[in-house]
Design a protein around this motif. Structure first.
Motif, short mmCIF file in Angstrom:
data_model
loop_
_atom_site.label_atom_id
_atom_site.label_comp_id
_atom_site.label_asym_id
_atom_site.label_seq_id
_atom_site.Cartn_x
_atom_site.Cartn_y
_atom_site.Cartn_z
N GLY A 1 5.66 -11.42 -25.58
CA GLY A 1 6.65 -12.33 -26.00
C GLY A 1 8.05 -12.42 -25.17
O GLY A 1 8.82 -13.31 -25.32
N LEU B 1 2.97 -13.20 -22.04
CA LEU B 1 2.13 -13.92 -23.12
C LEU B 1 0.72 -13.27 -22.76
O LEU B 1 0.10 -13.73 -21.90
CB LEU B 1 2.24 -15.27 -23.15
CG LEU B 1 3.69 -15.72 -23.85
CD1 LEU B 1 3.78 -17.28 -24.13
CD2 LEU B 1 4.07 -15.01 -25.22
N GLN C 1 3.53 -11.77 -30.64
CA GLN C 1 3.10 -12.92 -29.85
C GLN C 1 2.27 -12.81 -28.64
O GLN C 1 2.42 -11.59 -27.62
CB GLN C 1 4.52 -13.66 -29.32
CG GLN C 1 4.25 -14.93 -28.81
CD GLN C 1 3.83 -15.92 -30.08
OE1 GLN C 1 4.50 -15.87 -31.20
NE2 GLN C 1 2.95 -16.99 -29.92
N GLY D 1 8.64 -15.68 -27.83
CA GLY D 1 8.04 -14.86 -28.37
C GLY D 1 7.94 -15.03 -30.01
O GLY D 1 7.73 -16.28 -30.53
#
Ligand code: G3P
Ligand code: MG
Length: 352
Positions: free
Chosen positions: A30, A34, A222, A320
Motif C-alpha cells: 500500500g 500493490l 491493500q 493503500g
C-alpha cells in the motif's frame, strides 16, 4: 542504475547520515507495492536515497507486517522489483522477531503456516525441527475432509527435511507459528484446532495448549484489488472464534508486528546498525533526531509510530488502506500525502 555489492553498499553512509541524523522506515503493502507492482513512484523515490555510484546515502529500511520469505530472499525480490540494491538488513518483516524465540524451541517440533516458504523462514532463524503446515497435514490421513475438493499447489515451500511419518506423528508439537497469511484457511483452522486442543498430538485428547504465535494482527491490507483484503488478523479472529466454541479454555496466543512499540524500537536499532555499518569509518554510537515512518494504514503504521513517540514522525499515504481526503480522525499522522514519492520529497526538503 548501478547496483552495488553489499560490501561496498553502506560505505558512504556514515559521514552523510551523521550530519543528516535521520532515517526512514517504509511500509511495503500500500506504500511501495500493490501486489507485486510498484506504486506511488516508489522506484524513483528510493533511488533518491542512493548516491550516483549506487551506495546508500540515507539509512532506510522496509518495515512490513507481511512476509513468507527469508529476509535475504525478500531483499533480492525487492531489489528486482524496485531497481535498487536492498540488503537483507533493510528488510524487517512481521515474522522477523520469531528469531528471538529460537532458544526456546530450537530442537522442539514446531509447525510453520502461511504463504510462501514458512518453514524455510523458520529454519533460517535457527529452528532445527520445523515442519510446514502443508507437510504436517500431509502425514495425517483424512485430517482435512475437504482436501479432495481442493486443487492447491502444495509443496511450494521447498524446505523439507528427511523425516519419517511415524516420527512426526509421535512427536508433540510444541508451538505453531503463523509466519504469513494462510493460504488454505479451512485446512489450517482445522489442523491448528487439532494441534492446539490436544496439546500437540492431533487425534488425541491430552495436554495443555501449545504456544501459538502470529507474525502480525492486520485485519486487512491493500493489494492490487480496489478494496482491502482480509489479513492475518482476520484469520486470527476466525481461528479464535471457532477454537473458543469447541474448547473449554480460551485460545492463548501472542501477536507480533506493528503497531507494537518494540517493532519501532527494533527498527531504530536496525537503522543505527545500517548507519554505522562496519564498512564505515565511524562506528561510534549514532543518534537519530528524526525517524520517518511512511505507512498507508492509520490503525497500524500511524498508531505504532505515534505510540513509539520521539524520534518518530508519521507520514500517511493515500495509495493503500487509507483513502480519505483529510487526516485520519482517530490516528492522525504528522503529515498526509498522496504518494511515497511526495513523502520522500518532503523529507529531503525538510532535512536539507
Ligand atoms: O500481509 C501483509 C500485510 O498484512 C501488511 O503489509 O507492508 O502493509 O505492513 P504492510
Ligand atoms: Mg501497508
Amino acid at each position: 542504475f548501478n547496483l552495488r555489492s553489499p560490501s561496498r553498499f553502506f560505505s558512504n553512509i556514515s559521514p552523510e547520515s551523521n550530519r543528516s541524523s535521520f532515517g526512514i522506515a517504509f511500509d511495503i503493502d500500500g506504500v511501495i507495492l500493490l501486489g507485486s507492482s510498484p506504486v506511488g513512484g516508489s522506484p524513483g523515490a528510493l533511488r533518491r536515497l542512493y548516491d550516483d555510484s549506487g551506495a546508500l546515502k540515507i539509512p532506510f529500511l522496509f518495515l512490513t507486517n507481511g512476509g513468507g520469505l527469508p529476509e535475504s530472499k525478500r531483499a533480492s525480490e525487492m531489489s528486482r522489483l524496485l531497481g535498487v540494491h536492498v540488503s537483507p538488513l533493510q528488510v524487517v518483516q512481521g515474522h522477523s522477531p520469531f528469531r528471538k524465540l529460537v532458544n526456546r524451541f530450537e530442537n522442539e517440533l514446531v509447525v510453520a503456516a502461511g504463504k510462501g516458504e514458512p518453514a524455510a523462514v523458520m529454519s533460517n532463524y535457527g529452528f532445527k525441527n520445523v515442519v510446514s503446515m502443508d507437510e504436517y497435514a500431509s502425514y495425517f490421513d483424512n485430517i482435512d475432509p475437504l482436501a479432495p475438493y481442493k486443487k492447491l499447489m502444495f509443496g511450494q515451500d521447498g524446505h523439507k527435511e528427511l523425516r519419517s511419518r511415524e516420527n512426526v506423528l509421535s512427536q508433540r508439537v510444541q508451538a505453531a507459528f503463523i509466519v504469513s497469511d494462510p493460504v488454505d484457511w479451512s485446512r489450517d483452522i482445522q489442523v491448528l484446532c487439532d494441534i492446539l486442543r490436544t496439546g500437540g498430538l492431533p487425534g488425541k485428547e491430552i495436554g495443555p495448549q501449545p504456544h501459538l504465535y502470529f507474525a502480525s494482527d492486520d485485519l486487512d491490507y491493500q493489494t492490487a484489488f480496489p478494496t482491502e483484503r482480509l489479513g492475518m488478523g482476520a484469520f486470527r479472529i476466525a481461528l479464535e472464534s471457532i477454537f473458543n466454541r469447541i474448547h473449554d479454555n480460551p485460545l492463548e496466543y501472542t501477536s507480533f508486528g506493528k503497531p507494537n512499540p518494540f517493532v519501532f524500537k527494533n527498527a531504530e536499532d536496525v537503522l543505527k546498525e545500517i548507519a554505522t555499518s562496519p564498512h564505515s569509518s565511524n562506528q561510534g554510537s549514532h543518534h537519530f533526531r528524526t525517524l520517518y515512518m511512511i505507512g498507508d494504514n492509520p490503525k497500524i503504521d500511524i498508531r505504532g509510530a505515534r505510540q513509539a513517540g520521539t524520534p518518530w514522525f508519521s507520514i500517511l499515504t493515500r495509495t493503500g488502506v487509507f483513502k480519505g481526503k483529510d487526516n485520519h480522525a482517530e490516528f492522525p499522522a504528522d503529515l498526509v500525502v498522496d504518494t511515497v514519492e511526495e513523502a520522500v520529497d518532503f523529507i529531503l526538503t525538510r532535512e536539507s
